[in-house]
Design a protein around this motif. Structure first.
Motif, short mmCIF file in Angstrom:
data_model
loop_
_atom_site.label_atom_id
_atom_site.label_comp_id
_atom_site.label_asym_id
_atom_site.label_seq_id
_atom_site.Cartn_x
_atom_site.Cartn_y
_atom_site.Cartn_z
N VAL A 1 -21.86 23.63 -16.79
CA VAL A 1 -20.48 24.11 -16.76
C VAL A 1 -20.31 25.22 -17.79
O VAL A 1 -20.55 24.99 -18.99
N PRO A 2 -19.91 26.41 -17.38
CA PRO A 2 -19.83 27.53 -18.31
C PRO A 2 -18.57 27.49 -19.17
O PRO A 2 -17.60 26.79 -18.84
N THR A 3 -18.61 28.20 -20.26
CA THR A 3 -17.42 28.41 -21.09
C THR A 3 -16.78 29.73 -20.66
O THR A 3 -17.46 30.74 -20.52
N VAL A 4 -15.48 29.70 -20.45
CA VAL A 4 -14.77 30.88 -19.94
C VAL A 4 -13.63 31.21 -20.89
O VAL A 4 -12.84 30.34 -21.26
N SER A 5 -13.52 32.47 -21.28
CA SER A 5 -12.40 32.89 -22.13
C SER A 5 -11.16 33.15 -21.26
O SER A 5 -11.26 33.28 -20.04
N GLU A 6 -10.02 33.23 -21.89
CA GLU A 6 -8.76 33.36 -21.16
C GLU A 6 -8.62 34.68 -20.43
O GLU A 6 -7.84 34.79 -19.48
N ASP A 7 -9.38 35.70 -20.82
CA ASP A 7 -9.21 37.01 -20.22
C ASP A 7 -10.34 37.38 -19.26
O ASP A 7 -10.49 38.55 -18.90
N GLU A 8 -11.15 36.39 -18.84
CA GLU A 8 -12.26 36.72 -17.96
C GLU A 8 -12.35 35.77 -16.77
O GLU A 8 -11.74 34.70 -16.75
N LEU B 1 -6.29 38.52 -9.63
CA LEU B 1 -5.84 37.37 -8.86
C LEU B 1 -4.33 37.26 -8.99
O LEU B 1 -3.81 37.09 -10.10
N GLU B 2 -3.62 37.38 -7.87
CA GLU B 2 -2.16 37.49 -7.91
C GLU B 2 -1.79 38.64 -8.85
O GLU B 2 -2.23 39.76 -8.64
N ASP B 3 -1.07 38.34 -9.93
CA ASP B 3 -0.71 39.40 -10.89
C ASP B 3 -1.50 39.27 -12.20
O ASP B 3 -1.13 39.86 -13.21
N VAL B 4 -2.60 38.50 -12.16
CA VAL B 4 -3.41 38.27 -13.35
C VAL B 4 -4.65 39.17 -13.29
O VAL B 4 -5.42 39.12 -12.33
N VAL B 5 -4.82 40.00 -14.33
CA VAL B 5 -5.97 40.90 -14.41
C VAL B 5 -6.98 40.32 -15.39
O VAL B 5 -6.66 40.09 -16.58
N VAL C 1 -16.13 33.20 -4.98
CA VAL C 1 -15.89 32.17 -6.00
C VAL C 1 -15.68 32.81 -7.37
O VAL C 1 -16.41 33.72 -7.77
N ALA C 2 -14.66 32.30 -8.08
CA ALA C 2 -14.39 32.76 -9.44
C ALA C 2 -14.07 31.56 -10.32
O ALA C 2 -13.28 30.69 -9.94
N ILE C 3 -14.70 31.50 -11.49
CA ILE C 3 -14.41 30.45 -12.47
C ILE C 3 -13.53 31.06 -13.55
O ILE C 3 -13.93 32.03 -14.21
N VAL C 4 -12.35 30.49 -13.72
CA VAL C 4 -11.40 31.03 -14.69
C VAL C 4 -11.11 29.99 -15.77
O VAL C 4 -11.52 28.83 -15.67
N HIS C 5 -10.40 30.39 -16.79
CA HIS C 5 -10.03 29.50 -17.90
C HIS C 5 -9.14 28.37 -17.37
O HIS C 5 -8.39 28.54 -16.40
N ASP C 6 -9.23 27.21 -18.02
CA ASP C 6 -8.45 26.04 -17.59
C ASP C 6 -6.96 26.34 -17.49
O ASP C 6 -6.28 25.91 -16.54
N ASP C 7 -6.41 27.06 -18.46
CA ASP C 7 -4.97 27.35 -18.46
C ASP C 7 -4.60 28.28 -17.30
O ASP C 7 -3.53 28.13 -16.70
N ILE C 8 -5.46 29.25 -17.02
CA ILE C 8 -5.21 30.16 -15.90
C ILE C 8 -5.22 29.37 -14.59
O ILE C 8 -4.35 29.55 -13.72
N PHE C 9 -6.18 28.47 -14.46
CA PHE C 9 -6.26 27.66 -13.24
C PHE C 9 -5.01 26.80 -13.08
O PHE C 9 -4.45 26.72 -11.99
N ARG C 10 -4.58 26.17 -14.17
CA ARG C 10 -3.37 25.33 -14.10
C ARG C 10 -2.17 26.15 -13.63
O ARG C 10 -1.38 25.71 -12.78
#
Length: 293
Positions: free
Chosen positions: A131-138, A155-159, A188-197
């Motif tokens: 499981v990778p570590t993902v920063s909030e801006d990537e 994704l939507e309005d998130v860059v 497929v894109a893996i994003v930060h937990d907060d972005i996913f929520r």
């Protein structure tokens, strides 16, 4: 005591409304969600009921007592014995989100993947998922990703910055193993937990419904409400734990027999949740019973 387990993959072919009941909010009829994360789920009791009804229909030529051995007796006879299976909640694994490039993305996050890895281990698998570590801006994507706009993923309005990694292919492989539909690795894109929520909270489908007065042909007064749906192309999975049947009927005497019986769902389509008569709730299923499935 449970002896075996299978993974049930569910891919939404149409929007799905597995409702949690009315709430005092903008959405009158919201979908089921985990209380602590806000992630969409389908409760195990809801899923078990759907599987039970489908099994009865698929086995109408066989002894109806097979259903009771697997799922338990009807409510009025529930005291007689328990069923042979325990159906877990269907958890979200991939969530579809609009993308500026590539139409839409299958989005997931480290927390979802960590849970997925644990659930696979619970079911007796040996997942090789890092499981990778993902920063909030990537957003971590594959080398051949169709989501990239130069070096960005929108994704939507998130860059987000597009971080291309080879290791994501192993993760996608594990996900694809439980998916009834072929997953395009380029989406497929893996994003930060907060972005996913935020995405699973804010980008579900919300539909306005009305009731027409049969006499006037116009909207009935007060008959306007809003319903929430899991969008098409959502991938969920459930762990079904299996024990030895409490009774032996028609050759169903071991946990392995129950596993074989559940394989009837493999590749089938079911309707889950409400609004069946307006074409909602169609999902395709996949039953994974071992690492080679």
């Amino acid at each position: 005591m449970f002896e075996k387990a299978v993974i049930l993959g569910l891919y939404s072919v149409t929007p799905v409304h597995a409702g949690s009941g009315a709430e005092l909010s903008v959405i009158d009829l919201p979908i089921q969600r985990e209380r602590h994360t806000g992630y969409p789920i389908i409760w195990g009791q809801s899923l078990k009921g759907v599987l039970r009804r489908a099994y009865e229909k698929l086995n109408d030529s066989q002894n109806k007592r097979n259903t009771e051995i697997i799922f338990g007796p009807p409510t009025d006879r529930a005291h007689e014995h328990s069923g042979a299976i325990s159906v877990g909640d269907a958890k979200v694994l991939l969530f579809p989100v609009r993308s500026l490039k590539g139409v839409f993305a299958y989005v997931t996050c480290p927390l979802v993947l960590e849970r997925f890895k644990r659930d696979l281990e619970l079911a007796g698998f040996s997942p090789s998922i890092n499981v990778p570590t993902v920063s909030e801006d990537e957003a971590i994507v594959a080398k051949n990703s169709s989501l990239l706009v130069e070096d960005k993923v929108i994704l939507e309005d998130v860059v987000l910055k597009g971080n291309q990694q080879e290791d994501i292919l192993k993760v996608i492989g594990a996900i694809s193993n439980v998916s009834p539909i072929q997953i395009d690795e380029g989406r497929v894109a893996i994003v930060h937990d907060d972005i996913f929520r935020n995405l699973v909270t804010m980008t579900t489908e919300v539909v306005a419904r009305v009731k027409i007065d049969a006499k006037t042909g116009t909207v009935q007064e007060g008959a306007l409400w809003y319903e929430e749906y899991l969008p098409s192309d959502t991938l969920l999975y459930s762990v079904i734990a299996i024990g030895k049947p409490k009774k032996e009927i028609n050759g169903l005497s071991t946990a392995e027999d129950i596993v074989e019986a559940l394989n009837i769902f493999h590749g089938r389509f079911l309707q889950v949740g409400g609004n069946e008569t307006v074409g909602k709730g169609f999902v395709k299923l996949k039953v994974i019973r071992d690492e080679k499935s």
